[in-house]
Design a protein around this motif. Sequence first.
Motif, PDB file in Angstrom:
ATOM      1  N   GLU A 240      40.531  21.970  56.659  1.00 25.83           N
ATOM      2  CA  GLU A 240      41.097  23.169  57.285  1.00 25.83           C
ATOM      3  C   GLU A 240      42.258  23.753  56.489  1.00 25.83           C
ATOM      4  OE1 GLU A 240      39.488  24.595  59.793  1.00 25.83           O
ATOM      5  OE2 GLU A 240      38.097  22.943  59.400  1.00 25.83           O
ATOM      6  N   ASP A 241      42.563  23.192  55.323  1.00 24.59           N
ATOM      7  CA  ASP A 241      43.601  23.779  54.467  1.00 24.59           C
ATOM      8  C   ASP A 241      43.252  25.218  54.116  1.00 24.59           C
ATOM      9  OD1 ASP A 241      45.197  21.551  54.339  1.00 24.59           O
ATOM     10  OD2 ASP A 241      44.579  20.942  52.317  1.00 24.59           O
TER      11      ASP A 241
ATOM     12  N   TRP B  13      46.679  26.087  47.867  1.00 22.96           N
ATOM     13  CA  TRP B  13      46.428  25.494  46.559  1.00 22.96           C
ATOM     14  C   TRP B  13      46.179  26.538  45.480  1.00 22.96           C
ATOM     15  CZ3 TRP B  13      47.660  20.573  46.518  1.00 22.96           C
ATOM     16  CH2 TRP B  13      47.585  19.851  47.714  1.00 22.96           C
ATOM     17  N   VAL B  14      45.673  27.690  45.876  1.00 24.32           N
ATOM     18  CA  VAL B  14      45.347  28.742  44.904  1.00 24.32           C
ATOM     19  C   VAL B  14      45.968  30.048  45.403  1.00 24.32           C
ATOM     20  CG1 VAL B  14      43.517  29.777  43.503  1.00 24.32           C
ATOM     21  CG2 VAL B  14      43.133  27.553  44.575  1.00 24.32           C
ATOM     22  N   PRO B  15      47.283  30.206  45.234  1.00 23.41           N
ATOM     23  CA  PRO B  15      47.946  31.411  45.748  1.00 23.41           C
ATOM     24  C   PRO B  15      47.531  32.687  45.030  1.00 23.41           C
ATOM     25  CG  PRO B  15      49.476  30.068  44.459  1.00 23.41           C
ATOM     26  CD  PRO B  15      48.235  29.251  44.645  1.00 23.41           C
TER      27      PRO B  15
ATOM     28  N   LEU C 173      36.505  27.688  43.051  1.00 22.25           N
ATOM     29  CA  LEU C 173      37.837  27.502  43.629  1.00 22.25           C
ATOM     30  C   LEU C 173      38.054  26.060  44.065  1.00 22.25           C
ATOM     31  CD1 LEU C 173      38.260  30.775  45.720  1.00 22.25           C
ATOM     32  CD2 LEU C 173      39.406  30.169  43.580  1.00 22.25           C
ATOM     33  N   LEU C 174      37.029  25.403  44.596  1.00 17.79           N
ATOM     34  CA  LEU C 174      37.174  23.995  44.969  1.00 17.79           C
ATOM     35  C   LEU C 174      37.478  23.134  43.744  1.00 17.79           C
ATOM     36  CD1 LEU C 174      34.309  23.566  47.601  1.00 17.79           C
ATOM     37  CD2 LEU C 174      36.773  23.679  48.032  1.00 17.79           C
ATOM     38  N   ALA C 175      36.844  23.438  42.609  1.00 13.80           N
ATOM     39  CA  ALA C 175      37.144  22.694  41.381  1.00 13.80           C
ATOM     40  C   ALA C 175      38.606  22.874  40.991  1.00 13.80           C
ATOM     41  CB  ALA C 175      36.224  23.159  40.254  1.00 13.80           C
ATOM     42  N   ILE C 176      39.111  24.099  41.145  1.00 18.45           N
ATOM     43  CA  ILE C 176      40.514  24.373  40.826  1.00 18.45           C
ATOM     44  C   ILE C 176      41.431  23.651  41.810  1.00 18.45           C
ATOM     45  CG2 ILE C 176      42.245  26.216  40.731  1.00 18.45           C
ATOM     46  CD1 ILE C 176      39.904  28.065  39.775  1.00 18.45           C
ATOM     47  N   VAL C 177      41.063  23.638  43.089  1.00 19.55           N
ATOM     48  CA  VAL C 177      41.847  22.913  44.096  1.00 19.55           C
ATOM     49  C   VAL C 177      41.940  21.435  43.731  1.00 19.55           C
ATOM     50  CG1 VAL C 177      41.855  22.116  46.495  1.00 19.55           C
ATOM     51  CG2 VAL C 177      41.391  24.520  45.988  1.00 19.55           C
ATOM     52  N   ILE C 178      40.831  20.842  43.316  1.00 17.13           N
ATOM     53  CA  ILE C 178      40.826  19.417  42.961  1.00 17.13           C
ATOM     54  C   ILE C 178      41.722  19.172  41.751  1.00 17.13           C
ATOM     55  CG2 ILE C 178      39.374  17.520  42.147  1.00 17.13           C
ATOM     56  CD1 ILE C 178      37.102  18.973  43.839  1.00 17.13           C
ATOM     57  N   ASP C 179      41.661  20.058  40.759  1.00 18.81           N
ATOM     58  CA  ASP C 179      42.585  19.970  39.616  1.00 18.81           C
ATOM     59  C   ASP C 179      44.032  19.861  40.101  1.00 18.81           C
ATOM     60  OD1 ASP C 179      40.789  20.111  37.514  1.00 18.81           O
ATOM     61  OD2 ASP C 179      41.034  22.253  37.175  1.00 18.81           O
ATOM     62  N   ARG C 180      44.404  20.784  40.975  1.00 11.23           N
ATOM     63  CA  ARG C 180      45.807  20.920  41.371  1.00 11.23           C
ATOM     64  C   ARG C 180      46.229  19.852  42.372  1.00 11.23           C
ATOM     65  NH1 ARG C 180      46.271  27.617  41.710  1.00 11.23           N
ATOM     66  NH2 ARG C 180      45.711  27.943  39.506  1.00 11.23           N
ATOM     67  N   ALA C 181      45.327  19.469  43.261  1.00  9.99           N
ATOM     68  CA  ALA C 181      45.686  18.493  44.293  1.00  9.99           C
ATOM     69  C   ALA C 181      45.691  17.067  43.759  1.00  9.99           C
ATOM     70  CB  ALA C 181      44.722  18.603  45.470  1.00  9.99           C
TER      71      ALA C 181
ATOM     72  N   ILE D 239      41.271  31.596  54.956  1.00 12.56           N
ATOM     73  CA  ILE D 239      40.052  31.079  54.331  1.00 12.56           C
ATOM     74  C   ILE D 239      40.275  29.593  54.084  1.00 12.56           C
ATOM     75  CG2 ILE D 239      38.533  31.167  52.329  1.00 12.56           C
ATOM     76  CD1 ILE D 239      39.353  34.094  51.961  1.00 12.56           C
ATOM     77  N   THR D 240      39.501  28.752  54.745  1.00  7.81           N
ATOM     78  CA  THR D 240      39.685  27.311  54.639  1.00  7.81           C
ATOM     79  C   THR D 240      38.820  26.722  53.528  1.00  7.81           C
ATOM     80  OG1 THR D 240      37.906  26.698  56.172  1.00  7.81           O
ATOM     81  CG2 THR D 240      40.064  27.242  57.134  1.00  7.81           C
ATOM     82  N   LEU D 241      39.136  25.475  53.164  1.00  6.82           N
ATOM     83  CA  LEU D 241      38.307  24.787  52.179  1.00  6.82           C
ATOM     84  C   LEU D 241      36.886  24.604  52.706  1.00  6.82           C
ATOM     85  CD1 LEU D 241      40.725  22.038  50.773  1.00  6.82           C
ATOM     86  CD2 LEU D 241      40.466  24.434  50.090  1.00  6.82           C
TER      87      LEU D 241
END
Length: 553
Positions: A112-113, A118-120, A192-200, A129-131
Amino acid sequence: MTTPRSQHLITIAFATAAIAVAPAPVHTQVDSSIQSRVDEIFSQWDSEMSPGCSVGVTQNGETIFERAYGMADLEWDIPNTPETIFEGGSVSKQFAAAAVVLLVLDGVLSLEDDVRRWVPEIPDYGNKITLHHLMTHTSGLRDWGSIASISGWGRENRAHDHDDVLDILSRQTQLNFEPGTEYSYSNSGYNLLAIVIDRASGTSFAEFSKTRLFEPAGMVNTQWRDSHRRIIRGRSSAYNQTENSWEINRPVEYVHGNGGILTTVGDLGIWNQVLTTGGPWGQDFVTLMHKPGVLRDGSEIKYAGGLMLSSLGDVQAVTHTGSTAGYRAFLGRFPEQGISVAMLCNASNVSTGATGQSIARAFLGNAIKDPNTPNYRAESAAFNLEPFVGLYREPMTGLPMRITSQNGVLYSGTTALLPLSGSEFQVGNGDRRYIFERRAGKVIGFEVEDWQYSERSFEKVPTWTPNRSELNEFEGDYRSEEAETFFRVTATQNGLEIWQRPNDRFEVHPVYGDGFRSGGRMVRFRRDEDGEIIGLSLSIGRVYDMRFSREGT
């Protein structure tokens, strides 16, 4: 002179007669009739002059069939084998979803993030918009690759990376729809999920996947194609078929997560067993991977974490297909029978869903009971179909639908409609329904009932045949900042020609008032309150209602 758009395509001439090649050595524990049936499915690619496929089937985690057809490399005469590495296209999405799920189980992420946490760089559209929206294609985000194609530099023409994805998405001023109101397939969510995983995670998505996902699962031949320039031992080339030749067509991009998984049919069989048992991560992992999207009206859709939750006949199925450049893929799991089917191909003329289902049918046999085909004509005899005939338009995209009556049966395009009542029709042999609305006794439109939508309707509109003077009104230059391109519109004898840099042209033809169509493109011109044309709207595939402003107005 070789152009940037064509330098990665290398043509290989066909021989006039195909030379049969024995399929790669087969690992099989199945009846010879099943083996023969699968061989027949792939007979057209079973040649030294053709690329082909690798197939793997497991039952309850044990390999019962592995076989390969055609060539991995036509230039070096290297055949495909069950160990050949292929690119899996959108079969990749479930691995990106799995990486997210692992971070959810770690407590680092929540489904629900808000993606903007994570991607401003993603604009604030006024709705969260949630994951999970990203994972289930319910975010409303436009597909970045479709936007790149509108710009004139599609995914096959330019080596895009995740910075390009963010750059394109950051320019979009609107969504296709409000998050959670509709399912519409979009690669943007998975990049975007790939980018979220990079950052998280604090490490690259590719490295995280290797150490936390592939290695613990035992998938020793699987990795991401995070660079299209990297040498991968054992990888097949990929090909498009032309009239008299094959041409090389491998992905020329760095983006991954939406696609880009490099793997074998053996590793995919291992993965499907992990999705059944939970592997190293247990039942919570399985549950989250199979958690379907939920629309705003509370209805569940058939898409979960990169997995389509559907059926083959009356048999429960969990599947996904893949298509990227010349690669094709199918991965299916049939839990009640314990059967898993993996197909990886390097020939673009393989139909992913149909071919994968044909393999599954060979192994499932009598377990599949297909629904009876309705007698559309007999069922329609008691109804007056004429009021429903006509042209309809979907308001958001502008896409038209023509409903006709032929030999006592109503059709939407080429699909027969089965009357369930005086206002409700079943579309073909599926679950979709059209609910027609009348006003003052006349049909004015219909609503669509389907798992993909919480709200989708069509309105009845008259057809339109403009004269040359009316067509001349639309001439001019139109610019889109979102796609960073402009169109030059000129009138033709029967429609409009649209020119775009560097020298691309396509013609659109009138459908209804101010609306023109060319294949999958829908162009609608916009007027101000005085009736002056001030811009146009383009809808194409996974992009709805992209606005262009008319220059000089």
